[in-house]
Design a protein around this motif. Structure first.
Motif, PDB file in Angstrom:
ATOM      1  N   ILE A  29       0.833  -1.209   0.000  1.00 56.20           N
ATOM      2  CA  ILE A  29       0.000   0.000   0.000  1.00 56.20           C
ATOM      3  C   ILE A  29       0.866   1.257   0.000  1.00 56.20           C
ATOM      4  O   ILE A  29       0.617   2.196  -0.756  1.00 56.20           O
ATOM      5  N   TYR A  30       1.912   1.273   0.816  1.00 58.39           N
ATOM      6  CA  TYR A  30       2.802   2.438   0.852  1.00 58.39           C
ATOM      7  C   TYR A  30       3.473   2.647  -0.499  1.00 58.39           C
ATOM      8  O   TYR A  30       3.560   3.754  -1.004  1.00 58.39           O
ATOM      9  N   TRP A  31       3.973   1.548  -1.067  1.00 62.34           N
ATOM     10  CA  TRP A  31       4.618   1.652  -2.390  1.00 62.34           C
ATOM     11  C   TRP A  31       3.637   2.262  -3.387  1.00 62.34           C
ATOM     12  O   TRP A  31       3.983   3.184  -4.125  1.00 62.34           O
ATOM     13  N   ASP A  32       2.415   1.732  -3.375  1.00 62.69           N
ATOM     14  CA  ASP A  32       1.405   2.196  -4.316  1.00 62.69           C
ATOM     15  C   ASP A  32       1.085   3.676  -4.103  1.00 62.69           C
ATOM     16  O   ASP A  32       0.983   4.448  -5.052  1.00 62.69           O
ATOM     17  N   LEU A  33       0.954   4.074  -2.833  1.00 57.88           N
ATOM     18  CA  LEU A  33       0.644   5.475  -2.532  1.00 57.88           C
ATOM     19  C   LEU A  33       1.730   6.412  -3.057  1.00 57.88           C
ATOM     20  O   LEU A  33       1.458   7.544  -3.430  1.00 57.88           O
ATOM     21  N   ARG A  34       2.947   5.918  -3.118  1.00 54.91           N
ATOM     22  CA  ARG A  34       4.067   6.786  -3.511  1.00 54.91           C
ATOM     23  C   ARG A  34       4.460   6.644  -4.980  1.00 54.91           C
ATOM     24  O   ARG A  34       5.403   7.276  -5.428  1.00 54.91           O
ATOM     25  N   THR A  35       3.772   5.787  -5.718  1.00 57.52           N
ATOM     26  CA  THR A  35       4.146   5.597  -7.124  1.00 57.52           C
ATOM     27  C   THR A  35       2.965   5.767  -8.083  1.00 57.52           C
ATOM     28  O   THR A  35       3.035   5.306  -9.213  1.00 57.52           O
ATOM     29  N   GLY A  36       1.863   6.368  -7.625  1.00 53.42           N
ATOM     30  CA  GLY A  36       0.820   6.636  -8.607  1.00 53.42           C
ATOM     31  C   GLY A  36      -0.600   6.293  -8.198  1.00 53.42           C
ATOM     32  O   GLY A  36      -1.491   6.246  -9.042  1.00 53.42           O
ATOM     33  N   ALA A  37      -0.847   6.050  -6.919  1.00 49.44           N
ATOM     34  CA  ALA A  37      -2.223   5.815  -6.480  1.00 49.44           C
ATOM     35  C   ALA A  37      -3.055   7.072  -6.780  1.00 49.44           C
ATOM     36  O   ALA A  37      -2.597   8.184  -6.531  1.00 49.44           O
TER      37      ALA A  37
ATOM     38  N   PHE B 225      -9.682  10.672 -13.923  1.00 48.59           N
ATOM     39  CA  PHE B 225      -8.304  10.188 -13.735  1.00 48.59           C
ATOM     40  C   PHE B 225      -7.724  10.552 -12.374  1.00 48.59           C
ATOM     41  O   PHE B 225      -6.685  10.038 -12.004  1.00 48.59           O
ATOM     42  N   ASN B 226      -8.389  11.415 -11.633  1.00 45.20           N
ATOM     43  CA  ASN B 226      -7.963  11.630 -10.245  1.00 45.20           C
ATOM     44  C   ASN B 226      -8.487  10.531  -9.336  1.00 45.20           C
ATOM     45  O   ASN B 226      -8.137  10.451  -8.165  1.00 45.20           O
TER      46      ASN B 226
END
Lengths: 502, 502
Positions: A29-37, B225-226
């Protein structure tokens, strides 16, 4: 060992595995939040993070955990993994249980407020805005040290959270050696008339080409793309979800390719550590780097000791030229090498070069130690900070945004963390010295782009163990001695004497 | 409502929120596994999935859940959301609790074996290999129906899992109407000498250009897209993690751009549904599409009723031309339109055109109904299957890989699922009819690329409710009547009569 104990051991390992599974989900989840969530989903995602984190926290302090610790502690014949897993759990349990729930809740709220106040305060360069929050945080931390207890020095308790075994006594010793060696070196460089030409570094370098080059270097380092991937982010990091899934992120600046290239090498060093932890440790809290400092030793080893080495670029400069946009045409290897090793005092830690960097850390160490030994008060921090920068680096911040407010760490209560960065650097130099005995052809390996044996050496000596060995245990097993600053001092002295022709 | 009940209601909603949070984490893990998770991490990730799923399952069947159901059922003055959340939870609880743990465990193991056997059997076109597994799965499902009970027809219990309210009586009626109408139409088309030229469809179309065009269409549809992103995968899907994070995936075939374009529009239709569910429902099991069929109505509405409409391409054909590689140069809009609406009988459901598609579904429906009413035996499936294809579509599979073994559904025990696809198509045509009353300028909207009012109409009438309304309730509220096949029949008849000039 009785059948009953065996049964409990098994249950305990299952319990721990579940905690690790939740941590792995959190990591993703953290990775996702920081790479384009998508940004509109973030609020609800934070709820998910909250639910999972508090579940893990509850499991770490539950009556069930207490019962496992009570029944397994002192048991004979537990496997080494169970024993060390139990130690980790016990340490966590004690640390978390000793803080009254009321204090903990207040502290968590304070932390989150303090971080957003810090952000605003930094933007406005307004220390007084942040001061009351920082005062409360320090007060809480002191209270916690009271609950946790300490040996020798109150600050040791904080150091122990990030670098078990490292104490104020050790740091006072090594940091003073480093300080005494570097300050004169920095001064000599400032006074030297040799200044490398770095202008070619800031010429346009297309992002996709930077990415291709970065991927090439990661591959050379031995990073396994079947066990990882490279993504883009704002504040780069590496994250080991499990040894088969260790992701690297980077940031591209088309007007300064060093950001992505050295950043990727740095995070790649962290990633190699996580990719090569023994699979036996999966599902236990031992499956991760043993400390912040040892982790940083791996990233700094690659970023600086390998990545800014002359032999490394003997091989890779021609490769870089292929990806670049012509900016390297008239720059020979020597000039290139000198430019990427430029050193000059600067105010912002994360922009510092690799010679002055340790001084930034030492300043923070001295301040933190002073705070927790009641020798420095929060209100005096701006002056203390600025004075130290002037004394050690010869420059003085013009405002608190480029001074005491620059780092996020204190707003989150992460005192005791900063020394890890400099420890990592010292470890790295000390490991390098040991490595040369086993790999006498080290320079040739670099010069031929064959970095694999280096990764294999690090895996055999460091990576594979995860948290099975404590930092100083690894250091001793690998180098035959305790922490010794002379390797870093020699490394820096030799390197910069050559670069600046001192 | 007593204070006590209020307290229980609050606790119950917190409990449910936690389950939803875990489901959201699972959703992200699935998305990640299908869009680029490093392969060496997958085994351990599956452990994480297992832990989280079984936690959710346990929570849905726990004594705590039983207690919430017991104390809140029949309470006056519960909010509508609580009441309907309770109904969902009770339905799940009953379904899961009625199966003895021993049966359930055996069944789960059988399912996972059956799926891998099916994969091999399909590769070898060997039905006998799969037959014993399929027999066991059908036997288990019959046993489960015994535990769950049924009304009217045993197969109703399975239908109810995917499309609550839909029964064999309803399906027999509408499917026979559709069958009687489509078969002659298909026959006429086969015999017609009008065959659209489709060769230009298979000319090279670079992936990045397909992506840019797909993004443009998603934007036109009103996809936010947001609150989402478009990624690449092997088997495309859309996934709603929460209404602020609804992700679309697609697959690019450089030699057939329809795969990505119509695939993205299809998944985009699903995604619009999930993005526009009322935020009040976040954290409850009501925050999702109300049924498989209504979900499919949204994707098919966009993919086919909008995406293969003449007016839609009046606007978008010129846009497509900009992205293409010159292949559309000599093709005028009419020819283009006819080509993308080509219909000819084929053996593989997922490759079928939009006229023959319902026949593929009806065949599966008739077979499933026969199986669960003991009128068809598993061993006879290949013959029954092939005979029906010959009868309805005029073509006969040459082997079981392109026949009865083509779909994964039965290996996982998903009986009752197939009808949703055709139901979705019927709902879509029926919704379209109702929409025209509110949007008499529908054709102009399409022809001007202004699809926003269409999404707003669907949101107002369908999307926002999530699971607050049952499928037939929505259908009735929107169209004023029950399921009526004539809208789909009229739509298909008008459309294909025109395309083929019948």
């Amino acid at each position: 060992m009785s059948e009953h104990t065996k049964e409990i051991e098994k249950e305990f390992l299952e319990y721990v595995k579940k905690m690790q599974a939740y941590n792995e989900a959190l990591g993703l989840i953290y990775w996702d939040l920081r790479t384009g969530a998508p940004k509109n989903g973030v609020d609800q995602r934070s709820e998910v993070v909250g639910m999972l984190s508090s579940e893990v926290f509850q499991m770490s302090t539950s009556e069930e955990m207490a019962a496992y610790i009570a029944s397994l502690s002192g048991s004979e014949n537990l496997s080494e993994i169970t024993k060390k897993t139990l130690n980790e759990c016990k340490k966590d349990y004690d640390r978390n249980k000793k803080i009254p729930v009321k204090d903990f809740k207040e502290y968590v709220i304070l932390q989150s407020k303090a971080e957003s106040v810090w952000e605003e305060a930094r933007a406005k360069a307004d220390f007084e805005m942040f001061q009351p929050y920082l005062e409360k945080i320090v007060k809480f931390q002191k209270k916690f040290i009271g609950y946790w207890g300490y040996e020798g020095n109150k600050y040791n308790t904080l150091l122990d959270m990030y670098e078990p075994g490292i104490t104020v006594d050790i740091l006072d010793q090594v940091f003073s050696e480093v300080r005494e060696a570097i300050i004169p070196l920095v001064k000599k460089i400032s006074e030297s008339s040799n200044k490398p030409d770095t202008s070619f570094i800031f010429k346009h370098f297309p992002k996709d080409k930077q990415k291709e080059f970065s991927l090439k270097i990661l591959e050379q380092m031995g990073y396994d793309f079947n066990s990882g991937r490279l993504d883009e982010t704002v504040h780069p990091f590496a994250t080991g979800l499990n040894p088969g899934d260790v992701r690297v992120t980077t940031r591209y600046d088309e007007e300064d390719w060093r950001t992505a290239v050295f950043g990727t090498i740095h995070e790649g060093g962290h990633a190699l550590y996580e990719q090569n932890i023994s699979k036996r440790l999966i599902g236990t809290p031992l499956c991760g780097g043993t400390s912040m400092g040892i982790h940083e030793s791996q990233s700094l080893f690659y970023e600086n000791i390998v990545g800014r080495d002359f032999s490394f670029w003997k091989h890779n400069y021609n490769v870089l030229k292929e990806y670049g946009d012509g900016q390297f045409k008239d720059i020979d290897l020597n000039d290139f090498y000198n430019a990427i090793n430029e050193s000059k005092p600067s105010l912002i830690r994360i922009e510092a070069d690799m010679l002055t960097y340790p001084l930034h850390i030492i300043i923070r160490y001295e301040i933190e130690k002073g705070l927790f030994n009641d020798e420095i008060e929060v209100k005096d921090l701006p002056k203390v900070w600025n004075d130290k920068y002037e004394e050690y680096l010869g420059i003085r911040p013009e405002n608190n945004a480029e001074g005491v407010l620059q780092d996020v760490h204190w707003s989150g209560g992460s005192f005791g963390y900063f020394p890890s960065y400099a420890l990592g650097y010292m470890y790295a130099a000390q490991f390098k010295h040991a490595m040369l005995k086993d790999l006498p052809n080290y320079d040739e390996l670099l010069a031929s782009g064959n970095l694999k044996p280096i990764q294999e050496w690090l895996t055999a000596n460091i990576h594979q163990y995860g948290k099975l060995k404590k930092p100083l245990e690894i250091l001793h097993d690998v180098t035959g001695e305790g922490l010794n600053a002379k390797y870093l001092i020699n490394y820096l002295t030799n390197k910069y004497t050559k670069v600046y022709n001192l």
